[in-house]
Design a protein around this motif. Structure first.
Motif, PDB file in Angstrom:
ATOM      1  N   ARG A 121       0.839  -1.214   0.000  1.00  0.00           N
ATOM      2  CA  ARG A 121       0.000   0.000   0.000  1.00  0.00           C
ATOM      3  C   ARG A 121       0.867   1.254   0.000  1.00  0.00           C
ATOM      4  O   ARG A 121       0.523   2.239  -0.644  1.00  0.00           O
ATOM      5  CB  ARG A 121      -0.909  -0.004   1.216  1.00  0.00           C
ATOM      6  CG  ARG A 121      -1.973   1.052   1.168  1.00  0.00           C
ATOM      7  CD  ARG A 121      -3.297   0.407   1.388  1.00  0.00           C
ATOM      8  NE  ARG A 121      -4.374   1.259   0.968  1.00  0.00           N
ATOM      9  CZ  ARG A 121      -5.468   1.431   1.685  1.00  0.00           C
ATOM     10  NH1 ARG A 121      -5.605   0.806   2.828  1.00  0.00           N
ATOM     11  NH2 ARG A 121      -6.428   2.189   1.228  1.00  0.00           N
ATOM     12  N   ALA A 151       1.979   1.845  -3.485  1.00  0.00           N
ATOM     13  CA  ALA A 151       0.905   2.160  -4.427  1.00  0.00           C
ATOM     14  C   ALA A 151       0.248   3.514  -4.175  1.00  0.00           C
ATOM     15  O   ALA A 151      -0.275   4.119  -5.110  1.00  0.00           O
ATOM     16  CB  ALA A 151      -0.160   1.067  -4.384  1.00  0.00           C
ATOM     17  N   ASP A 152       0.271   3.980  -2.941  1.00  0.00           N
ATOM     18  CA  ASP A 152      -0.483   5.198  -2.596  1.00  0.00           C
ATOM     19  C   ASP A 152       0.391   6.120  -1.754  1.00  0.00           C
ATOM     20  O   ASP A 152       0.615   5.876  -0.562  1.00  0.00           O
ATOM     21  CB  ASP A 152      -1.751   4.803  -1.833  1.00  0.00           C
ATOM     22  CG  ASP A 152      -2.694   5.962  -1.597  1.00  0.00           C
ATOM     23  OD1 ASP A 152      -2.307   7.125  -1.839  1.00  0.00           O
ATOM     24  OD2 ASP A 152      -3.833   5.707  -1.163  1.00  0.00           O
ATOM     25  N   GLU A 153       0.866   7.180  -2.377  1.00  0.00           N
ATOM     26  CA  GLU A 153       1.758   8.137  -1.707  1.00  0.00           C
ATOM     27  C   GLU A 153       1.107   8.757  -0.474  1.00  0.00           C
ATOM     28  O   GLU A 153       1.763   8.974   0.542  1.00  0.00           O
ATOM     29  CB  GLU A 153       2.156   9.236  -2.702  1.00  0.00           C
ATOM     30  CG  GLU A 153       3.094  10.283  -2.132  1.00  0.00           C
ATOM     31  CD  GLU A 153       4.498   9.756  -1.912  1.00  0.00           C
ATOM     32  OE1 GLU A 153       5.133  10.193  -0.933  1.00  0.00           O
ATOM     33  OE2 GLU A 153       4.963   8.912  -2.684  1.00  0.00           O
ATOM     34  N   LYS A 159      -0.950   7.460   1.591  1.00  0.00           N
ATOM     35  CA  LYS A 159      -1.037   6.495   2.697  1.00  0.00           C
ATOM     36  C   LYS A 159       0.335   6.105   3.254  1.00  0.00           C
ATOM     37  O   LYS A 159       0.420   5.384   4.244  1.00  0.00           O
ATOM     38  CB  LYS A 159      -1.749   5.219   2.228  1.00  0.00           C
ATOM     39  CG  LYS A 159      -3.176   5.425   1.814  1.00  0.00           C
ATOM     40  CD  LYS A 159      -4.052   5.534   3.022  1.00  0.00           C
ATOM     41  CE  LYS A 159      -5.502   5.628   2.583  1.00  0.00           C
ATOM     42  NZ  LYS A 159      -6.396   5.749   3.692  1.00  0.00           N
ATOM     43  N   ARG A 160       1.399   6.580   2.624  1.00  0.00           N
ATOM     44  CA  ARG A 160       2.745   6.152   3.008  1.00  0.00           C
ATOM     45  C   ARG A 160       3.076   6.392   4.490  1.00  0.00           C
ATOM     46  O   ARG A 160       3.582   5.479   5.153  1.00  0.00           O
ATOM     47  CB  ARG A 160       3.783   6.795   2.114  1.00  0.00           C
ATOM     48  CG  ARG A 160       5.183   6.227   2.362  1.00  0.00           C
ATOM     49  CD  ARG A 160       6.135   6.560   1.276  1.00  0.00           C
ATOM     50  NE  ARG A 160       5.719   5.839   0.076  1.00  0.00           N
ATOM     51  CZ  ARG A 160       6.109   6.155  -1.146  1.00  0.00           C
ATOM     52  NH1 ARG A 160       6.918   7.169  -1.330  1.00  0.00           N
ATOM     53  NH2 ARG A 160       5.703   5.469  -2.174  1.00  0.00           N
TER      54      ARG A 160
END
Length: 95
Positions: free
Chosen positions: A44, A47-49, A51-52
């Motif tokens: 995740r 894939a999702d900046e 949410k990093r």
């Protein structure tokens, strides 16, 4: 395996190690789940900046569990393998 080899001939060994076995099993189950969480968090985070940061926090929490909590399994296993002799040595009248 220790229970299979020692508790069948002497049931006190099974009873003496039962609580430590449950703790050991619980820690291993939590370790397995944290492994799965870490794998998902890595995917995740890539894939999702946005949410990093949250996923990095999950990874750090998983690392904490693996480094600080999971080693308790060795202590529980050692306590299981001591058997019941010491525990059963005290006569019932002493209680």
């Amino acid at each position: 395996m220790w229970f299979m080899q020692n508790a069948m001939t002497k049931p006190d060994n099974g009873a003496a190690g039962s609580t430590d076995y449950l703790h050991l099993f619980g820690i291993v189950a939590l370790g397995f789940m944290w492994g799965r969480i870490a794998k998902a968090a890595q995917a995740r985070a890539q894939a999702d900046e946005a949410k990093r940061p949250a996923m990095q926090a999950k990874l750090l929490t998983a690392k904490f569990f693996m480094e600080r909590m999971l080693p308790q399994t060795a202590t529980h296993l050692a306590r299981i393998k001591t058997g019941a002799d010491t525990m059963m040595a005290l006569p019932a009248e002493a209680f």
